[in-house]
Design a protein around this motif. Sequence first.
Motif, short mmCIF file in Angstrom:
data_model
loop_
_atom_site.label_atom_id
_atom_site.label_comp_id
_atom_site.label_asym_id
_atom_site.label_seq_id
_atom_site.Cartn_x
_atom_site.Cartn_y
_atom_site.Cartn_z
N THR A 211 3.73 -14.98 -111.36
CA THR A 211 3.66 -14.04 -110.24
C THR A 211 2.27 -14.03 -109.62
N THR A 215 1.21 -15.48 -105.85
CA THR A 215 0.66 -14.56 -104.86
C THR A 215 -0.69 -15.04 -104.35
N PRO A 226 -3.50 -13.26 -98.81
CA PRO A 226 -2.18 -13.01 -98.24
C PRO A 226 -2.26 -12.27 -96.90
N LEU A 231 3.75 -10.18 -95.42
CA LEU A 231 4.19 -10.02 -96.80
C LEU A 231 5.65 -9.56 -96.83
N THR A 264 -3.98 -6.70 -107.70
CA THR A 264 -2.67 -6.84 -107.07
C THR A 264 -1.83 -5.58 -107.27
N VAL A 355 6.53 -12.56 -105.75
CA VAL A 355 5.12 -12.31 -105.41
C VAL A 355 4.86 -10.81 -105.42
N TYR A 356 3.56 -10.47 -105.58
CA TYR A 356 3.17 -9.07 -105.53
C TYR A 356 3.20 -8.55 -104.09
#
Length: 374
Positions: A211, A215, A226, A231, A264, A355-356
């Motif tokens: 994960t 991310t 990101p 997102l 995160t 992903v976070y």
Amino acid sequence: MKKTIFILIAVSLLVPLLFTCCSPPIKTPEPDTSPTQETSTSPSTEAVKAPLVLPAFDEIIADHAFSSSCVPDELYPADTDLKGYDVILKHPETTRSLTDCFDVWLSEAVSAVQNRYQEYYTRVNITADIEAPSWQLLSSVAYGCASPEDFTALFPSLIHVKITKNDDFSDDYASFDLTVTAERPQQLFYTLARTDASDSSSIPSGFFMCTYLSTAYDENMEMITPDEENLPVLSETLTFPLPDRYDYVDSWYDDRDGGARRHTGTDILCPERTPELACVDGTILAVGTGDGTGNYVVIGGSDGTQYHYYHMVEISTFVSVGDEISRGDVVGLAGNTGNSTANHLHLAIIHPSGVYVNPYPYLNEAVTPEDSVN
């Protein structure tokens, strides 16, 4: 002349008699006394040809020997103080070789299917649509393996394969669509944990690594920032995870551990033993403890989103793995365990895509526990 006529007449009389003597007697049909049989609607007695059942993908590859020589003799060094994701990133040659090796294996697997199906058809055409596992997933799986053989043995479990037979087939020709999709990390790592001797109620370490790497790093193993506007979004409004709106700030992607990693989640400062509340209806996926997380609880939402509660004062006795919980239910008590410097709730949210997601904007829009609809 008369003699000739007599002979013809004699023959004409004798032939029917001859056929009558040589033919079996004709039986008078007896009436059918069966109450269910009707002559006009009786089914055809012609045998129905059974459909051809082709072997499944798992059956084919189970009978096929694959080469594991493309994997390095040593996957990753075990005698190190580095975190798992650091070990992976500091050995890029090994990490890249894992992807190459899986590609070789998958190519061999598709060829094995082609060869096996040619036992049933003279000509076989297979069109493959492939979504291979990412380097983040492959490296996180490999990090937990003791040998290259252990790693390659897991390849079939990393993907989902569907084979569809097309309509354009005959007795000697058939075409197929073969679709390969990578398993979702949330499912894969928990499945692997259940088959391991370790405590399956804990968060699998491979899932943590996968994960974070998914991310923070792109497909070329380069760190990224990101784009929050792009997102993945959550499908439901949250209930605030504490009884009151204690202080919190947007610390998404801030430096942690001297810049070694990115933050995160969102930290909410609160007194020790403050009740931590379920922010959604869901199922308890994990209850346990870890060096970084401290004592934790993980809630799985109905859409596959995971909500992680870290640094509890003690391992929660309020919930157990598998419990169904409702918004506002107490899942644990806030504390300062693990990699923490103050009493607080660290809330991390993992999207179903693996992903976070930044919790901060969702906490701003969260409803109070009193306003939650159970």
